[in-house]
Design a protein around this motif. Sequence first.
Motif, PDB file in Angstrom:
ATOM      1  N   UNK A   1       1.144  -1.293  -0.056  1.00  0.00           N
ATOM      2  CA  UNK A   1      -0.138   0.160   0.662  1.00  0.00           C
ATOM      3  C   UNK A   1       0.717   1.271  -0.024  1.00  0.00           C
ATOM      4  N   UNK A   2       1.837   1.205   0.882  1.00  0.00           N
ATOM      5  CA  UNK A   2       3.029   2.353   0.664  1.00  0.00           C
ATOM      6  C   UNK A   2       2.946   1.902  -0.676  1.00  0.00           C
ATOM      7  N   UNK A   3       4.044   1.774  -1.473  1.00  0.00           N
ATOM      8  CA  UNK A   3       4.387   1.447  -3.051  1.00  0.00           C
ATOM      9  C   UNK A   3       3.701   2.264  -3.535  1.00  0.00           C
ATOM     10  N   UNK A   4       1.965   1.775  -3.509  1.00  0.00           N
ATOM     11  CA  UNK A   4       0.810   2.147  -4.555  1.00  0.00           C
ATOM     12  C   UNK A   4       0.887   3.328  -4.128  1.00  0.00           C
ATOM     13  N   UNK A   5       1.387   4.073  -2.920  1.00  0.00           N
ATOM     14  CA  UNK A   5       1.401   5.613  -2.378  1.00  0.00           C
ATOM     15  C   UNK A   5       2.730   6.388  -3.266  1.00  0.00           C
ATOM     16  N   UNK A   6       3.292   5.309  -3.271  1.00  0.00           N
ATOM     17  CA  UNK A   6       4.673   6.100  -3.836  1.00  0.00           C
ATOM     18  C   UNK A   6       5.845   6.063  -2.341  1.00  0.00           C
ATOM     19  N   UNK A   7       5.429   5.496  -1.730  1.00  0.00           N
ATOM     20  CA  UNK A   7       6.463   5.756  -0.734  1.00  0.00           C
ATOM     21  C   UNK A   7       7.181   4.622  -0.890  1.00  0.00           C
ATOM     22  N   UNK A   8       8.316   4.387   0.154  1.00  0.00           N
ATOM     23  CA  UNK A   8       9.175   2.390   0.095  1.00  0.00           C
ATOM     24  C   UNK A   8       9.786   2.754   1.585  1.00  0.00           C
ATOM     25  N   UNK A   9       9.448   1.700   1.735  1.00  0.00           N
ATOM     26  CA  UNK A   9       9.811   2.095   3.101  1.00  0.00           C
ATOM     27  C   UNK A   9      11.610   1.337   3.986  1.00  0.00           C
ATOM     28  N   UNK A  10      12.468   2.242   4.554  1.00  0.00           N
ATOM     29  CA  UNK A  10      13.374   1.390   5.035  1.00  0.00           C
ATOM     30  C   UNK A  10      12.977  -0.132   5.829  1.00  0.00           C
ATOM     31  N   UNK A  11      12.609   0.301   6.020  1.00  0.00           N
ATOM     32  CA  UNK A  11      11.650  -0.938   6.890  1.00  0.00           C
ATOM     33  C   UNK A  11      10.435  -1.185   7.802  1.00  0.00           C
ATOM     34  N   UNK A  12       9.853  -2.303   7.953  1.00  0.00           N
ATOM     35  CA  UNK A  12       7.860  -2.128   8.860  1.00  0.00           C
ATOM     36  C   UNK A  12       9.017  -3.082   9.655  1.00  0.00           C
ATOM     37  N   UNK A  13       8.785  -3.545  11.195  1.00  0.00           N
ATOM     38  CA  UNK A  13       9.027  -4.180  11.963  1.00  0.00           C
ATOM     39  C   UNK A  13       7.618  -3.647  12.326  1.00  0.00           C
ATOM     40  N   UNK A  14       6.967  -4.891  12.619  1.00  0.00           N
ATOM     41  CA  UNK A  14       5.296  -5.672  13.226  1.00  0.00           C
ATOM     42  C   UNK A  14       5.588  -6.470  14.449  1.00  0.00           C
ATOM     43  N   UNK A  15       4.784  -6.389  15.403  1.00  0.00           N
ATOM     44  CA  UNK A  15       5.060  -7.380  16.835  1.00  0.00           C
ATOM     45  C   UNK A  15       3.733  -7.453  16.760  1.00  0.00           C
ATOM     46  N   UNK A  16       3.233  -8.715  16.318  1.00  0.00           N
ATOM     47  CA  UNK A  16       1.621  -8.994  16.705  1.00  0.00           C
ATOM     48  C   UNK A  16       1.177 -10.196  17.997  1.00  0.00           C
ATOM     49  N   UNK A  17       0.656  -9.172  18.692  1.00  0.00           N
ATOM     50  CA  UNK A  17       0.878 -10.665  20.277  1.00  0.00           C
ATOM     51  C   UNK A  17      -0.661 -10.474  20.505  1.00  0.00           C
ATOM     52  N   UNK A  18      -0.957 -12.300  19.727  1.00  0.00           N
ATOM     53  CA  UNK A  18      -1.918 -12.642  20.731  1.00  0.00           C
ATOM     54  C   UNK A  18      -2.671 -13.591  20.725  1.00  0.00           C
ATOM     55  N   UNK A  19      -3.961 -12.987  21.675  1.00  0.00           N
ATOM     56  CA  UNK A  19      -4.530 -13.583  23.382  1.00  0.00           C
ATOM     57  C   UNK A  19      -5.626 -14.969  22.866  1.00  0.00           C
ATOM     58  N   UNK A  20      -4.752 -15.616  24.168  1.00  0.00           N
ATOM     59  CA  UNK A  20      -5.785 -17.055  23.635  1.00  0.00           C
ATOM     60  C   UNK A  20      -6.145 -16.960  25.212  1.00  0.00           C
ATOM     61  N   UNK A  21      -7.994 -17.066  25.124  1.00  0.00           N
ATOM     62  CA  UNK A  21      -8.481 -16.868  26.379  1.00  0.00           C
ATOM     63  C   UNK A  21      -9.283 -17.806  25.913  1.00  0.00           C
ATOM     64  N   UNK A  22      -9.426 -18.587  27.703  1.00  0.00           N
ATOM     65  CA  UNK A  22     -11.159 -19.710  28.062  1.00  0.00           C
ATOM     66  C   UNK A  22     -12.404 -19.358  28.243  1.00  0.00           C
ATOM     67  N   UNK A  23     -12.871 -19.923  26.982  1.00  0.00           N
ATOM     68  CA  UNK A  23     -14.376 -19.394  27.482  1.00  0.00           C
ATOM     69  C   UNK A  23     -15.684 -20.297  26.721  1.00  0.00           C
TER      70      UNK A  23
END
Length: 121
Positions: A65-87
């Motif tokens: 999407x950044x590329x489509x907008x004419x931008x190029x990232x040097x880096x994209x650092x993403x952390x995902x935190x998944x929550x598991x719950x009992x229900x």
Amino acid sequence: MKRSATAIWKGGLKDGKGTVSTESGVLSSVPYNFRMRFESEKGTNPEELIAAAHAACFSMALSMILGDAGMKADSIDTKATVTLEQADGGFSVTSSALETTVKIPNADKAAFAKAADAAKS
């Protein structure tokens, strides 16, 4: 496009053990067990693998999407935190929260915010 992975489990829930493997071979008979998933034993677990997939997918989508907008990232650092719950007598992944840091030289903040919102959607 189809991708596959396998999981093999042997034994009961708390005393059993399993392995996960991916078609590509990046993961090959990687062990997992109850203690790795629900306690503090080192090793992988299904939620960690879901988090890795979510972080990787978001980073790639944002890059596109950044590329489509004419931008190029040097880096994209993403952390995902998944929550598991009992229900309801079982377990559910109830959230996957993303934290992303992006480095783009001379980026237009408004254009970046628009691209990040599009990737989030």
